[in-house]
Design a protein around this motif. Structure first.
Motif, PDB file in Angstrom:
ATOM      1  N   GLY A 147      32.782  45.663  39.396  1.00  0.00           N
ATOM      2  CA  GLY A 147      32.914  44.790  40.552  1.00  0.00           C
ATOM      3  C   GLY A 147      34.276  44.135  40.589  1.00  0.00           C
ATOM      4  N   LEU A 148      34.598  43.564  41.737  1.00  0.00           N
ATOM      5  CA  LEU A 148      35.908  42.930  41.933  1.00  0.00           C
ATOM      6  C   LEU A 148      35.754  41.432  42.150  1.00  0.00           C
ATOM      7  CD1 LEU A 148      36.620  42.125  45.200  1.00  0.00           C
ATOM      8  CD2 LEU A 148      36.259  44.573  45.389  1.00  0.00           C
ATOM      9  N   SER A 149      36.685  40.656  41.606  1.00  0.00           N
ATOM     10  CA  SER A 149      36.779  39.216  41.816  1.00  0.00           C
ATOM     11  C   SER A 149      35.461  38.522  41.437  1.00  0.00           C
ATOM     12  CB  SER A 149      37.190  38.930  43.259  1.00  0.00           C
ATOM     13  OG  SER A 149      37.595  37.587  43.418  1.00  0.00           O
ATOM     14  N   MET A 150      34.748  37.943  42.400  1.00  0.00           N
ATOM     15  CA  MET A 150      33.441  37.361  42.109  1.00  0.00           C
ATOM     16  C   MET A 150      32.510  38.410  41.513  1.00  0.00           C
ATOM     17  SD  MET A 150      30.775  35.516  44.773  1.00  0.00           S
ATOM     18  CE  MET A 150      30.146  37.051  45.495  1.00  0.00           C
ATOM     19  N   GLY A 151      32.609  39.646  42.010  1.00  0.00           N
ATOM     20  CA  GLY A 151      31.820  40.748  41.459  1.00  0.00           C
ATOM     21  C   GLY A 151      32.292  41.162  40.074  1.00  0.00           C
ATOM     22  N   GLY A 152      33.575  40.906  39.790  1.00  0.00           N
ATOM     23  CA  GLY A 152      34.079  41.143  38.439  1.00  0.00           C
ATOM     24  C   GLY A 152      33.480  40.152  37.467  1.00  0.00           C
ATOM     25  N   GLN A 153      33.334  38.899  37.905  1.00  0.00           N
ATOM     26  CA  GLN A 153      32.664  37.905  37.083  1.00  0.00           C
ATOM     27  C   GLN A 153      31.212  38.304  36.856  1.00  0.00           C
ATOM     28  OE1 GLN A 153      32.065  34.008  38.856  1.00  0.00           O
ATOM     29  NE2 GLN A 153      32.123  33.006  36.859  1.00  0.00           N
ATOM     30  N   GLY A 154      30.541  38.745  37.925  1.00  0.00           N
ATOM     31  CA  GLY A 154      29.172  39.227  37.780  1.00  0.00           C
ATOM     32  C   GLY A 154      29.088  40.378  36.794  1.00  0.00           C
ATOM     33  N   THR A 155      30.077  41.272  36.836  1.00  0.00           N
ATOM     34  CA  THR A 155      30.118  42.407  35.913  1.00  0.00           C
ATOM     35  C   THR A 155      30.195  41.937  34.465  1.00  0.00           C
ATOM     36  OG1 THR A 155      31.176  43.815  37.569  1.00  0.00           O
ATOM     37  CG2 THR A 155      31.417  44.475  35.266  1.00  0.00           C
ATOM     38  N   PHE A 156      31.122  41.009  34.194  1.00  0.00           N
ATOM     39  CA  PHE A 156      31.236  40.446  32.854  1.00  0.00           C
ATOM     40  C   PHE A 156      29.904  39.846  32.398  1.00  0.00           C
ATOM     41  CE2 PHE A 156      36.049  39.932  32.909  1.00  0.00           C
ATOM     42  CZ  PHE A 156      36.266  40.617  31.727  1.00  0.00           C
ATOM     43  N   SER A 168      28.556  51.060  30.336  1.00  0.00           N
ATOM     44  CA  SER A 168      29.933  50.699  30.646  1.00  0.00           C
ATOM     45  C   SER A 168      29.970  49.521  31.613  1.00  0.00           C
ATOM     46  CB  SER A 168      30.678  51.876  31.289  1.00  0.00           C
ATOM     47  OG  SER A 168      30.710  52.991  30.444  1.00  0.00           O
ATOM     48  N   ALA A 169      31.062  48.748  31.526  1.00  0.00           N
ATOM     49  CA  ALA A 169      31.291  47.634  32.450  1.00  0.00           C
ATOM     50  C   ALA A 169      32.766  47.605  32.810  1.00  0.00           C
ATOM     51  CB  ALA A 169      30.870  46.314  31.818  1.00  0.00           C
ATOM     52  N   CYS A 170      33.043  47.484  34.111  1.00  0.00           N
ATOM     53  CA  CYS A 170      34.425  47.555  34.593  1.00  0.00           C
ATOM     54  C   CYS A 170      34.730  46.390  35.537  1.00  0.00           C
ATOM     55  CB  CYS A 170      34.661  48.868  35.318  1.00  0.00           C
ATOM     56  SG  CYS A 170      34.262  50.344  34.358  1.00  0.00           S
ATOM     57  N   PRO A 171      35.117  45.232  34.990  1.00  0.00           N
ATOM     58  CA  PRO A 171      35.512  44.108  35.837  1.00  0.00           C
ATOM     59  C   PRO A 171      36.935  44.306  36.369  1.00  0.00           C
ATOM     60  CG  PRO A 171      35.022  43.426  33.552  1.00  0.00           C
ATOM     61  CD  PRO A 171      35.149  44.896  33.560  1.00  0.00           C
ATOM     62  N   LEU A 172      37.104  44.131  37.671  1.00  0.00           N
ATOM     63  CA  LEU A 172      38.408  44.283  38.321  1.00  0.00           C
ATOM     64  C   LEU A 172      38.842  42.941  38.905  1.00  0.00           C
ATOM     65  CD1 LEU A 172      37.544  47.532  40.344  1.00  0.00           C
ATOM     66  CD2 LEU A 172      38.511  47.399  38.026  1.00  0.00           C
ATOM     67  N   SER A 173      40.036  42.486  38.544  1.00  0.00           N
ATOM     68  CA  SER A 173      40.555  41.204  39.071  1.00  0.00           C
ATOM     69  C   SER A 173      39.477  40.135  38.986  1.00  0.00           C
ATOM     70  CB  SER A 173      41.018  41.378  40.515  1.00  0.00           C
ATOM     71  OG  SER A 173      41.858  42.488  40.661  1.00  0.00           O
ATOM     72  N   TYR A 228      36.181  48.380  30.548  1.00  0.00           N
ATOM     73  CA  TYR A 228      37.440  48.703  31.228  1.00  0.00           C
ATOM     74  C   TYR A 228      37.794  47.502  32.102  1.00  0.00           C
ATOM     75  CZ  TYR A 228      40.909  50.952  34.204  1.00  0.00           C
ATOM     76  OH  TYR A 228      42.070  51.267  34.869  1.00  0.00           O
ATOM     77  N   ILE A 229      38.866  46.801  31.746  1.00  0.00           N
ATOM     78  CA  ILE A 229      39.265  45.566  32.429  1.00  0.00           C
ATOM     79  C   ILE A 229      40.608  45.799  33.106  1.00  0.00           C
ATOM     80  CG2 ILE A 229      39.787  43.115  32.118  1.00  0.00           C
ATOM     81  CD1 ILE A 229      38.103  43.341  29.467  1.00  0.00           C
ATOM     82  N   ASP A 230      40.713  45.476  34.390  1.00  0.00           N
ATOM     83  CA  ASP A 230      41.913  45.782  35.168  1.00  0.00           C
ATOM     84  C   ASP A 230      42.251  44.595  36.063  1.00  0.00           C
ATOM     85  OD1 ASP A 230      43.922  46.883  36.687  1.00  0.00           O
ATOM     86  OD2 ASP A 230      42.745  48.561  37.452  1.00  0.00           O
ATOM     87  N   CYS A 231      43.495  44.109  35.992  1.00  0.00           N
ATOM     88  CA  CYS A 231      43.914  42.984  36.829  1.00  0.00           C
ATOM     89  C   CYS A 231      45.399  43.105  37.141  1.00  0.00           C
ATOM     90  CB  CYS A 231      43.636  41.653  36.117  1.00  0.00           C
ATOM     91  SG  CYS A 231      43.909  40.205  37.164  1.00  0.00           S
ATOM     92  N   HIS A 255      37.966  47.847  23.884  1.00  0.00           N
ATOM     93  CA  HIS A 255      38.050  47.758  25.343  1.00  0.00           C
ATOM     94  C   HIS A 255      39.349  48.374  25.829  1.00  0.00           C
ATOM     95  CE1 HIS A 255      40.395  44.305  23.995  1.00  0.00           C
ATOM     96  NE2 HIS A 255      40.940  44.220  25.201  1.00  0.00           N
ATOM     97  N   GLU A 256      39.347  48.772  27.091  1.00  0.00           N
ATOM     98  CA  GLU A 256      40.569  49.210  27.764  1.00  0.00           C
ATOM     99  C   GLU A 256      41.029  48.068  28.651  1.00  0.00           C
ATOM    100  OE1 GLU A 256      42.090  52.139  27.271  1.00  0.00           O
ATOM    101  OE2 GLU A 256      40.542  52.748  25.836  1.00  0.00           O
ATOM    102  N   TYR A 257      42.306  47.731  28.576  1.00  0.00           N
ATOM    103  CA  TYR A 257      42.851  46.625  29.376  1.00  0.00           C
ATOM    104  C   TYR A 257      44.067  47.137  30.128  1.00  0.00           C
ATOM    105  CZ  TYR A 257      45.006  42.096  30.489  1.00  0.00           C
ATOM    106  OH  TYR A 257      45.572  41.026  31.144  1.00  0.00           O
ATOM    107  N   ARG A 258      44.042  47.015  31.452  1.00  0.00           N
ATOM    108  CA  ARG A 258      45.122  47.529  32.278  1.00  0.00           C
ATOM    109  C   ARG A 258      45.698  46.417  33.160  1.00  0.00           C
ATOM    110  NH1 ARG A 258      44.340  50.606  29.053  1.00  0.00           N
ATOM    111  NH2 ARG A 258      43.873  52.848  29.139  1.00  0.00           N
ATOM    112  N   VAL A 259      47.007  46.363  33.198  1.00  0.00           N
ATOM    113  CA  VAL A 259      47.717  45.478  34.125  1.00  0.00           C
ATOM    114  C   VAL A 259      48.625  46.365  34.957  1.00  0.00           C
ATOM    115  CG1 VAL A 259      49.307  43.552  34.393  1.00  0.00           C
ATOM    116  CG2 VAL A 259      47.638  43.524  32.532  1.00  0.00           C
ATOM    117  N   ARG A 260      48.331  46.474  36.236  1.00  0.00           N
ATOM    118  CA  ARG A 260      49.136  47.300  37.130  1.00  0.00           C
ATOM    119  C   ARG A 260      49.876  46.408  38.132  1.00  0.00           C
ATOM    120  NH1 ARG A 260      46.141  49.934  40.498  1.00  0.00           N
ATOM    121  NH2 ARG A 260      44.137  48.942  40.032  1.00  0.00           N
ATOM    122  N   ASP A 261      50.827  46.982  38.806  1.00  0.00           N
ATOM    123  CA  ASP A 261      51.577  46.255  39.825  1.00  0.00           C
ATOM    124  C   ASP A 261      50.655  45.981  41.011  1.00  0.00           C
ATOM    125  OD1 ASP A 261      53.686  45.133  41.280  1.00  0.00           O
ATOM    126  OD2 ASP A 261      54.175  47.058  42.209  1.00  0.00           O
ATOM    127  N   GLY A 262      50.457  44.695  41.342  1.00  0.00           N
ATOM    128  CA  GLY A 262      49.606  44.419  42.484  1.00  0.00           C
ATOM    129  C   GLY A 262      49.077  42.996  42.514  1.00  0.00           C
TER     130      GLY A 262
END
Length: 287
Positions: A147-156, A168-173, A228-231, A255-262
């Motif tokens: 999930g993303l943002s609020m959904g990323g918190q829900g994912t965590f 698997s769990a994939c929180p985004l931003s 998989y954590i991406d922000c 864990h996988e941790y990604r920081v991309r341009d954005g």
């Protein structure tokens, strides 16, 4: 004659392409006794769902604040992205379930006063309902959450509270909640604190602070979930995600941790979704 053959070939190609398309429905609903209302949800069914009899892995894909169950459909382009990932072989055929957490009150968590028990609804009513309604493999190994943002918190929170349910769990931003009890008391994001005792606030903090849950994770749960954590590097939630990454490193939680341009935007999350689908599929294939 040649024209007829050409037309038949074109029709055959068109049918083949159409056959590789999944299906999205975004205005479905179920009744919740816990929330005392009907709850809407969206579903993505993979291209071969209608022509097979087998069961499928499932991804619970959570929207952000301000969106509803249509967010990932309309702005996240889940149909196109999932079809492409599956048809290219990067992701396994998968059912994607997208619940609405924006009607009545907003959020995937239970509130501190017990007036909004969305987390209880999700696990006690929603998950059992959809996994009986669709041909979903009812097993941790074939279940993921993202999930993303609020959904990323829900994912965590969902994966930290129920590591026995998700591979698997994939929180985004993701929102990660207050880093300490003092921040909880002063945070505008944690509403409904009026008239709540300090003891109740502390108990709630320990239940819903991502950092607290990670720092106090039992050793036997460290490898229970693939993370998989991406922000984005310019996302306003970068600090919480960075702190979670550091806490996981110190705790030796893989864990996988990604920081991309954005920034905090659909452009970023659409680009993340193919990787999420590939990441969760890798777990499905291990069993």
């Amino acid at each position: 004659m040649k024209n007829s053959i050409l037309i038949l070939l074109l029709l055959s190609v068109a049918f083949s392409v159409a056959a590789q398309t999944g299906k999205v429905s975004d205005n479905l609903s179920m009744q919740s006794k816990i929330l005392k209302m009907d709850r809407k949800y969206a579903v993505y069914l993979p291209p071969d769902y209608e022509t097979s009899r087998r069961s499928y892995p499932v991804l619970y894909l959570l929207h952000g604040g301000g969106d509803d169950q249509t967010g990932w459909v309309q702005f996240g382009e889940v149909l196109h992205i999932a079809d492409e990932a599956i048809n290219s072989g990067k992701a396994t055929p998968i059912i994607i379930i997208m619940p609405d957490a924006n009607t009545g009150k907003r959020g995937y968590l239970n509130d501190i006063k017990g007036e909004w028990r969305y987390e209880d609804f999700f696990f006690q009513e929603f998950m059992p309902f959809v996994e009986k309604t669709y041909r979903i493999k009812p097993d941790k190994h074939y279940r993921a959450v993202a999930g993303l943002s609020m959904g990323g918190q829900g994912t965590f929170i969902y994966a930290l509270h129920h590591p026995e349910l998700f591979s698997s769990a994939c929180p985004l931003s993701a929102g990660t909640g207050p880093k300490d009890l003092e921040e909880l008391k002063n945070s505008r994001m944690w509403q409904g604190m009026e008239g709540v005792t300090d003891a109740e606030k502390e108990a709630y903090f320990k239940q819903y602070s991502v950092l607290y849950l990670i720092e106090n994770m039992p050793d036997d749960q460290k490898k229970a979930v693939r993370w998989y954590i991406d922000c984005g590097d310019d996302d306003f939630l970068y600090e919480g995600n960075s702190m979670v990454h550091i806490a996981m490193r110190k705790k030796e939680i893989p864990h996988e941790y990604r920081v991309r341009d954005g920034v905090h935007s659909w452009v970023y999350w659409r680009a993340a979704l193919p990787t999420v689908l590939e990441f969760v599929s890798m777990a499905f294939h291990q069993f």
